[in-house]
Design a protein around this motif. Structure first.
Motif, PDB file in Angstrom:
ATOM      1  N   TYR A   1       0.801  -1.222   0.000  1.00 56.77           N
ATOM      2  CA  TYR A   1       0.000   0.000   0.000  1.00 56.77           C
ATOM      3  C   TYR A   1       0.836   1.274   0.000  1.00 56.77           C
ATOM      4  O   TYR A   1       0.286   2.370  -0.026  1.00 56.77           O
ATOM      5  CB  TYR A   1      -0.931   0.015   1.222  1.00 56.77           C
ATOM      6  N   GLY A   2       2.176   1.118   0.070  1.00 56.33           N
ATOM      7  CA  GLY A   2       3.017   2.301   0.058  1.00 56.33           C
ATOM      8  C   GLY A   2       2.973   3.022  -1.279  1.00 56.33           C
ATOM      9  O   GLY A   2       2.846   2.397  -2.331  1.00 56.33           O
ATOM     10  N   ALA A   3       3.103   4.350  -1.215  1.00 58.56           N
ATOM     11  CA  ALA A   3       3.075   5.170  -2.443  1.00 58.56           C
ATOM     12  C   ALA A   3       4.437   5.081  -3.110  1.00 58.56           C
ATOM     13  O   ALA A   3       5.247   6.018  -3.071  1.00 58.56           O
ATOM     14  CB  ALA A   3       2.710   6.608  -2.099  1.00 58.56           C
ATOM     15  N   ILE A   4       4.705   3.923  -3.716  1.00 60.65           N
ATOM     16  CA  ILE A   4       6.038   3.639  -4.232  1.00 60.65           C
ATOM     17  C   ILE A   4       6.391   4.539  -5.421  1.00 60.65           C
ATOM     18  O   ILE A   4       7.535   4.929  -5.610  1.00 60.65           O
ATOM     19  CB  ILE A   4       6.129   2.146  -4.641  1.00 60.65           C
TER      20      ILE A   4
ATOM     21  N   SER B   1      -8.411   2.717  -0.479  1.00 55.15           N
ATOM     22  CA  SER B   1      -7.648   1.657   0.177  1.00 55.15           C
ATOM     23  C   SER B   1      -6.494   2.181   1.006  1.00 55.15           C
ATOM     24  O   SER B   1      -5.660   1.415   1.456  1.00 55.15           O
ATOM     25  CB  SER B   1      -7.103   0.679  -0.863  1.00 55.15           C
ATOM     26  N   SER B   2      -6.414   3.486   1.218  1.00 52.96           N
ATOM     27  CA  SER B   2      -5.291   4.038   1.956  1.00 52.96           C
ATOM     28  C   SER B   2      -5.339   3.567   3.399  1.00 52.96           C
ATOM     29  O   SER B   2      -6.331   3.681   4.086  1.00 52.96           O
ATOM     30  CB  SER B   2      -5.343   5.575   1.909  1.00 52.96           C
ATOM     31  N   GLY B   3      -4.208   3.059   3.841  1.00 56.26           N
ATOM     32  CA  GLY B   3      -4.135   2.562   5.212  1.00 56.26           C
ATOM     33  C   GLY B   3      -4.845   1.251   5.437  1.00 56.26           C
ATOM     34  O   GLY B   3      -4.852   0.723   6.534  1.00 56.26           O
ATOM     35  N   ASP B   4      -5.447   0.695   4.394  1.00 57.90           N
ATOM     36  CA  ASP B   4      -6.177  -0.563   4.546  1.00 57.90           C
ATOM     37  C   ASP B   4      -5.185  -1.715   4.614  1.00 57.90           C
ATOM     38  O   ASP B   4      -4.335  -1.862   3.756  1.00 57.90           O
ATOM     39  CB  ASP B   4      -7.113  -0.738   3.359  1.00 57.90           C
ATOM     40  N   SER B   5      -5.288  -2.542   5.628  1.00 56.71           N
ATOM     41  CA  SER B   5      -4.359  -3.653   5.792  1.00 56.71           C
ATOM     42  C   SER B   5      -5.003  -4.980   5.474  1.00 56.71           C
ATOM     43  O   SER B   5      -4.382  -6.018   5.630  1.00 56.71           O
ATOM     44  CB  SER B   5      -3.816  -3.682   7.226  1.00 56.71           C
TER      45      SER B   5
ATOM     46  N   THR C   1      -1.721   1.470  15.179  1.00 60.80           N
ATOM     47  CA  THR C   1      -1.578   1.974  13.810  1.00 60.80           C
ATOM     48  C   THR C   1      -2.060   3.418  13.750  1.00 60.80           C
ATOM     49  O   THR C   1      -3.080   3.762  14.359  1.00 60.80           O
ATOM     50  CB  THR C   1      -2.389   1.120  12.818  1.00 60.80           C
ATOM     51  N   VAL C   2      -1.308   4.241  13.036  1.00 64.10           N
ATOM     52  CA  VAL C   2      -1.641   5.664  12.898  1.00 64.10           C
ATOM     53  C   VAL C   2      -1.443   6.064  11.445  1.00 64.10           C
ATOM     54  O   VAL C   2      -0.424   5.727  10.832  1.00 64.10           O
ATOM     55  CB  VAL C   2      -0.759   6.546  13.808  1.00 64.10           C
ATOM     56  N   ALA C   3      -2.413   6.779  10.896  1.00 63.98           N
ATOM     57  CA  ALA C   3      -2.308   7.315   9.534  1.00 63.98           C
ATOM     58  C   ALA C   3      -2.502   8.825   9.603  1.00 63.98           C
ATOM     59  O   ALA C   3      -3.601   9.304   9.886  1.00 63.98           O
ATOM     60  CB  ALA C   3      -3.347   6.678   8.627  1.00 63.98           C
ATOM     61  N   GLU C   4      -1.424   9.573   9.378  1.00 61.49           N
ATOM     62  CA  GLU C   4      -1.516  11.037   9.444  1.00 61.49           C
ATOM     63  C   GLU C   4      -0.452  11.653   8.550  1.00 61.49           C
ATOM     64  O   GLU C   4       0.649  11.114   8.390  1.00 61.49           O
ATOM     65  CB  GLU C   4      -1.346  11.525  10.888  1.00 61.49           C
ATOM     66  N   ASN C   5      -0.814  12.777   7.937  1.00 62.83           N
ATOM     67  CA  ASN C   5       0.095  13.534   7.076  1.00 62.83           C
ATOM     68  C   ASN C   5       0.692  12.674   5.965  1.00 62.83           C
ATOM     69  O   ASN C   5       1.852  12.813   5.589  1.00 62.83           O
ATOM     70  CB  ASN C   5       1.229  14.163   7.899  1.00 62.83           C
ATOM     71  N   GLY C   6      -0.121  11.752   5.448  1.00 66.17           N
ATOM     72  CA  GLY C   6       0.329  10.922   4.342  1.00 66.17           C
ATOM     73  C   GLY C   6       1.292   9.814   4.748  1.00 66.17           C
ATOM     74  O   GLY C   6       1.899   9.192   3.875  1.00 66.17           O
ATOM     75  N   ILE C   7       1.458   9.568   6.046  1.00 59.89           N
ATOM     76  CA  ILE C   7       2.370   8.525   6.519  1.00 59.89           C
ATOM     77  C   ILE C   7       1.580   7.527   7.358  1.00 59.89           C
ATOM     78  O   ILE C   7       0.827   7.917   8.257  1.00 59.89           O
ATOM     79  CB  ILE C   7       3.529   9.108   7.355  1.00 59.89           C
TER      80      ILE C   7
END
Length: 346
Positions: A270-273, A304-308, A331-337
């Motif tokens: 899911y990383g923005a490779i 699907s961002s952050g979806d595991s 798990t934390v999703a913030e500021n695109g990380i």
């Protein structure tokens, strides 16, 4: 090899030990007082009659403990059945005690007054009730201990089956994601794809044939290192992948297998490779019996961002079953990380 634990007594020995402990306990309660009382009554100290009461109480205890309670437990209206049977037995026991104490030799008659008969009968009746109550309490205590042990055994077996099911779900999930990565490599670089298949065979050997409940931490970290090498084959050389893997002084510590692979998989999946600031960071460090896994990756906002997926739910359940409160997963999703922090106290 036998599963019997060395030094553990057999069930027959345990039963005999329990029997003698009961006998010692009952002797202190019923027989010792009679012996001490007889020393103050020289005229009756040599008579066997003074021990009739003690023998009746001991017999009352064991008849209930080994026969009556087992006969009643598990049946309909077991408590009422137990009471009715013991009412009859108490009447018989009090009758025996009264008979022997009201028909003593002549030299003992002066020690027994009729005015004390009713008091003695009431006292013996109360002692019979207390003896039966003691027997029931000890028997039910043993029964509840066995029931609790059986419940824990069934619960442990259920957990083992659930863990096996979770692991069986993990293996195809891991294989599916890895094959997708190799499929992407075939069009880009056939040579890298061949190397990837070779690396995959090494990984599958670990995943499919490592059936032990625990593995060494150093082996698990080596597996993660090999997986990261496989994933880096399909990445650009300019794509930063920061890796810190250090078992420290816990390399030979046992740990449940395949705990770290799920968040590491998700970081590459899911990383923005393809973005300019793409970055993946994997850190697994062990110090003083505590393993800290910290994984970071950039992600693009979307459905699907952050979806595991299945992996995260699988991991949370496994951690709960194996380590309970000794493991935490945040798990934390913030500021695109997207950040995953997993801490396990070995």
């Amino acid at each position: 090899m036998s599963d019997k634990i060395i030094g553990q007594p057999s069930q027959s020995i345990q039963k005999w030990v329990k029997f003698f402990i009961h006998l010692l306990f009952l002797s202190i309660i019923f027989i010792l007082p009679e012996i001490l009382m007889s020393r103050n009554m020289p005229d009756i100290s040599g008579s066997w009659r003074i021990y009739v009461k003690s023998v009746v109480f001991v017999a009352l205890f064991y008849v209930n403990y080994y026969i009556i309670i087992d006969h009643c437990l598990g049946r309909k209206n077991w408590a009422l059945r137990l009471v009715l049977i013991n009412v009859c037995i108490i009447a018989l026991a009090v009758g025996m005690i009264t008979f022997f104490h009201l028909n003593p030799p002549r030299r003992m008659v002066r020690h027994i007054g009729m005015m004390h008969v009713f008091t003695g009968v009431f006292r013996d009746l109360a002692m019979c009730v207390l003896t039966i109550a003691l027997s029931v309490a000890m028997k039910l205590s043993d029964y509840w201990v066995r029931l609790s042990a059986r419940h824990k055994e069934m619960e442990a077996e259920q957990h083992r089956e659930e863990l096996a099911s979770l692991k069986s779900q993990l293996n195809p999930h891991f294989l599916f994601n890895t094959l997708n990565s190799i499929y992407a490599l075939i069009a880009i670089s056939p040579g890298k794809a061949q190397n990837a298949v070779h690396e995959l065979s090494r990984l599958l050997r670990y995943v499919l044939y490592e059936n032990a409940p625990t593995v060494l931490l150093k082996d698990e970290i080596e597996f993660i290192n090999n997986y990261i090498k496989l994933m880096k084959l399909r990445l650009s050389d300019t794509m930063p992948v920061n890796v810190e893997l250090d078992a420290g002084d816990c390399g030979n510590c046992p740990i449940a297998p395949l705990l770290f692979i799920s968040p590491v998989e998700n970081a590459f999946k899911y990383g923005a490779i393809g973005t300019a600031d793409a970055e993946i960071s994997v850190s697994i460090v062990a110090r003083d019996g505590v393993v800290t896994c910290l994984i970071k990756n950039r992600f693009e906002p979307g459905p699907s961002s952050g979806d595991s997926g299945i992996g995260d739910a699988n991991l949370r359940r496994r951690l709960d079953l194996i380590y309970g409160k000794r493991a935490t997963l945040n798990t934390v999703a913030e500021n695109g990380i997207y950040i995953v922090e997993l801490i396990i106290k070995l």
